[in-house]
Design a protein around this motif. Structure first.
Motif, PDB file in Angstrom:
ATOM      1  N   GLN A 182      26.641  -3.735 -33.776  1.00 52.97           N
ATOM      2  CA  GLN A 182      25.526  -4.639 -34.070  1.00 52.97           C
ATOM      3  C   GLN A 182      26.256  -5.479 -33.025  1.00 52.97           C
ATOM      4  N   GLN A 183      27.368  -6.240 -33.498  1.00 51.38           N
ATOM      5  CA  GLN A 183      28.373  -6.942 -32.875  1.00 51.38           C
ATOM      6  C   GLN A 183      28.103  -7.086 -31.080  1.00 51.38           C
ATOM      7  N   ALA A 184      28.946  -5.884 -31.010  1.00 48.33           N
ATOM      8  CA  ALA A 184      29.529  -5.684 -29.975  1.00 48.33           C
ATOM      9  C   ALA A 184      27.484  -5.516 -29.150  1.00 48.33           C
ATOM     10  N   GLU A 185      26.672  -4.705 -29.075  1.00 47.54           N
ATOM     11  CA  GLU A 185      25.646  -4.460 -28.084  1.00 47.54           C
ATOM     12  C   GLU A 185      24.347  -5.791 -28.378  1.00 47.54           C
ATOM     13  N   VAL A 187      26.295  -8.968 -27.731  1.00 48.51           N
ATOM     14  CA  VAL A 187      27.084  -9.860 -26.282  1.00 48.51           C
ATOM     15  C   VAL A 187      27.025  -8.617 -25.069  1.00 48.51           C
ATOM     16  N   HIS A 188      27.057  -7.431 -25.438  1.00 45.57           N
ATOM     17  CA  HIS A 188      26.535  -6.462 -24.054  1.00 45.57           C
ATOM     18  C   HIS A 188      25.129  -7.220 -23.748  1.00 45.57           C
ATOM     19  N   GLN A 189      23.860  -6.534 -24.638  1.00 42.96           N
ATOM     20  CA  GLN A 189      22.458  -7.518 -23.798  1.00 42.96           C
ATOM     21  C   GLN A 189      22.798  -8.642 -23.327  1.00 42.96           C
ATOM     22  N   PHE A 190      23.689  -9.637 -23.605  1.00 40.41           N
ATOM     23  CA  PHE A 190      23.614 -10.621 -23.083  1.00 40.41           C
ATOM     24  C   PHE A 190      24.085 -10.856 -21.700  1.00 40.41           C
ATOM     25  N   ILE A 191      24.972  -9.798 -21.589  1.00 39.80           N
ATOM     26  CA  ILE A 191      25.764  -9.823 -20.573  1.00 39.80           C
ATOM     27  C   ILE A 191      25.119  -8.801 -19.480  1.00 39.80           C
ATOM     28  N   ARG A 192      23.699  -7.736 -19.846  1.00 36.16           N
ATOM     29  CA  ARG A 192      22.895  -7.513 -19.438  1.00 36.16           C
ATOM     30  C   ARG A 192      22.205  -8.126 -18.240  1.00 36.16           C
ATOM     31  N   GLN A 193      21.424  -9.122 -19.146  1.00 40.52           N
ATOM     32  CA  GLN A 193      20.888 -10.353 -18.874  1.00 40.52           C
ATOM     33  C   GLN A 193      21.241 -11.208 -18.222  1.00 40.52           C
ATOM     34  N   GLY A 194      22.558 -11.330 -18.376  1.00 37.97           N
ATOM     35  CA  GLY A 194      22.932 -12.434 -17.461  1.00 37.97           C
ATOM     36  C   GLY A 194      23.139 -12.061 -15.793  1.00 37.97           C
ATOM     37  N   SER A 219      34.711   5.265 -34.200  1.00 39.38           N
ATOM     38  CA  SER A 219      34.023   4.636 -33.972  1.00 39.38           C
ATOM     39  C   SER A 219      33.198   4.497 -33.253  1.00 39.38           C
ATOM     40  N   VAL A 220      33.689   5.269 -31.748  1.00 37.46           N
ATOM     41  CA  VAL A 220      32.976   5.558 -30.664  1.00 37.46           C
ATOM     42  C   VAL A 220      31.428   5.763 -30.610  1.00 37.46           C
ATOM     43  N   LYS A 221      30.820   7.002 -30.919  1.00 39.03           N
ATOM     44  CA  LYS A 221      29.869   7.682 -31.507  1.00 39.03           C
ATOM     45  C   LYS A 221      29.208   5.708 -31.789  1.00 39.03           C
ATOM     46  N   GLY A 222      29.030   5.460 -32.586  1.00 39.48           N
ATOM     47  CA  GLY A 222      28.464   4.361 -33.464  1.00 39.48           C
ATOM     48  C   GLY A 222      28.034   3.890 -32.417  1.00 39.48           C
ATOM     49  N   LEU A 223      29.209   2.823 -30.985  1.00 44.85           N
ATOM     50  CA  LEU A 223      28.794   2.099 -30.421  1.00 44.85           C
ATOM     51  C   LEU A 223      28.512   3.005 -28.928  1.00 44.85           C
ATOM     52  N   MET A 224      28.129   4.219 -28.788  1.00 40.02           N
ATOM     53  CA  MET A 224      27.671   4.422 -28.208  1.00 40.02           C
ATOM     54  C   MET A 224      26.246   4.548 -27.966  1.00 40.02           C
ATOM     55  N   GLN A 226      24.191   2.690 -29.421  1.00 45.33           N
ATOM     56  CA  GLN A 226      23.349   1.298 -28.554  1.00 45.33           C
ATOM     57  C   GLN A 226      23.424   1.549 -27.505  1.00 45.33           C
ATOM     58  N   LYS A 227      22.237   0.711 -26.985  1.00 43.64           N
ATOM     59  CA  LYS A 227      21.626   0.358 -26.025  1.00 43.64           C
ATOM     60  C   LYS A 227      22.244   0.550 -24.693  1.00 43.64           C
ATOM     61  N   ASN A 228      22.639  -1.092 -24.943  1.00 39.74           N
ATOM     62  CA  ASN A 228      23.406  -1.900 -24.321  1.00 39.74           C
ATOM     63  C   ASN A 228      25.014  -1.188 -23.438  1.00 39.74           C
ATOM     64  N   ILE A 229      25.600  -0.230 -24.532  1.00 39.74           N
ATOM     65  CA  ILE A 229      27.206   0.275 -24.293  1.00 39.74           C
ATOM     66  C   ILE A 229      27.155   1.703 -23.522  1.00 39.74           C
ATOM     67  N   ASP A 230      27.392   1.769 -22.703  1.00 41.71           N
ATOM     68  CA  ASP A 230      27.870   2.549 -21.415  1.00 41.71           C
ATOM     69  C   ASP A 230      29.300   3.281 -21.853  1.00 41.71           C
ATOM     70  N   GLY A 231      30.006   2.869 -22.690  1.00 47.35           N
ATOM     71  CA  GLY A 231      31.376   3.638 -22.237  1.00 47.35           C
ATOM     72  C   GLY A 231      32.748   2.665 -23.028  1.00 47.35           C
ATOM     73  N   ALA A 232      33.386   3.043 -23.129  1.00 47.90           N
ATOM     74  CA  ALA A 232      34.642   2.290 -23.649  1.00 47.90           C
ATOM     75  C   ALA A 232      35.995   1.986 -22.930  1.00 47.90           C
ATOM     76  N   LEU A 233      36.505   0.947 -22.553  1.00 44.99           N
ATOM     77  CA  LEU A 233      38.070   1.181 -22.515  1.00 44.99           C
ATOM     78  C   LEU A 233      38.683   0.985 -22.898  1.00 44.99           C
ATOM     79  N   VAL A 234      39.142   1.957 -23.011  1.00 47.46           N
ATOM     80  CA  VAL A 234      40.590   2.235 -24.494  1.00 47.46           C
ATOM     81  C   VAL A 234      41.829   2.355 -24.140  1.00 47.46           C
ATOM     82  N   GLY A 235      42.519   1.337 -25.347  1.00 43.87           N
ATOM     83  CA  GLY A 235      44.168   1.789 -24.593  1.00 43.87           C
ATOM     84  C   GLY A 235      44.696   2.742 -25.918  1.00 43.87           C
TER      85      GLY A 235
END
Ligand code: PGA
Length: 253
Positions: A182-185, A187-194, A219-224, A226-235
């Motif tokens: 939810q926290q990530a989504e 911000v992702h939504q905010f970025i898309r609006q931006g 954690s990946v499944k929960g993140l993915m 979300q509507k505006n999360i399209d992938g992951a940059l993984v370290g």
């Protein structure tokens, strides 16, 4: 509008050439047959050539972790977008928070690097994200807004459509503290609006926004989802084939 999920492994300053080739060999096997997900690896500069050779005939894409904005010249220690292009880099990570934190990277230099990458057709993965202090002071959206606007200055609509943005809250990188979906989504939504404000609705709909910061197979499944999360940059979890391939195969989990 469907955006193809995109998982990228940022190896940071890890892996000798031999280790890098070994990891890619394993990865090719462990993600074989996965469809509908784009995959890239970003080895250190020293391993790019060898990894590219190992990736021949594979759909895994090569990414670099940084570049310098001049094409050539007296810039000791730097690597240009022309050089990355020649090595077969499809993507380049730009503005990672570790560069901002340890190497004086600023929005204005981020923007120069972005333009240099695009001039050679190397697609930037633009990293943005707030620090813990900024989050606590409720400045997250202000920070994101300015990193996005400044990073993308002068970049046209056509170029933007291919670009990737990575939202990486600094407090979640390498700390084991993943942002909640939810926290990530939020911000992702905010970025898309931006992006819609800076460009058009159409552009905002096609740009992929990755999440980064302690992403794991758990954690990946929960993140993915979300509507505006399209992938992951993984370290950290991209340094071994098993966790990274699980992240790539998130749909099967
Ligand atoms: P991490 O790094 O997955 O180890 O937190 C992510 C990144 O910095 O891109």
């Amino acid at each position: 509008m469907s955006r193809v999920p995109f998982m990228a492994g940022n190896w940071k300053m890890n892996k000798t050439v031999g280790e890098a080739v070994e990891l890619v060999k394993e990865l090719k096997i462990s993600i074989a047959g996965t469809e509908g997900v784009e995959v890239a690896v970003a080895p250190p500069f020293t391993a790019l050539y060898a990894v590219r050779k190992e990736l021949e005939g594979s759909s895994i894409r090569l990414a670099a972790q940084n570049l310098y904005w001049e094409e050539k010249g007296a810039f000791t220690g730097e690597i240009s977008s022309l050089m990355l292009k020649e090595l077969g880099c499809h993507y380049v990570i730009i503005g990672h928070s570790e560069r901002r934190q340890y190497f004086g990277e600023m929005d204005v230099t981020v923007n120069k690097r972005m333009r240099a990458a695009l001039s050679q057709g190397v697609i930037p993965i633009l990293c943005i994200g707030e620090t813990l202090k900024e989050r606590e002071e409720e400045k997250t959206f202000t920070v994101i807004d300015s990193q996005l606007g400044n990073g993308l200055k002068g970049i046209g609509e056509r170029e933007m459509e291919r670009m990737v943005i990575a939202y990486e809250p600094v407090w979640a990188i390498g700390t084991g503290k993943t942002a909640t979906p939810q926290q990530a989504e939020e911000v992702h939504q905010f970025i898309r609006q931006g992006l819609e404000k800076l460009y058009t609705r159409g552009v905002a709909e096609v740009v992929r926004i990755q999440y980064g910061g302690s992403v794991t197979p758990e954690s990946v499944k929960g993140l993915m989802s979300q509507k505006n999360i399209d992938g992951a940059l993984v370290g950290g979890a991209s340094l071994k084939s098993e966790p990274f391939s699980k992240i790539v195969r998130f749909k099967e989990m």
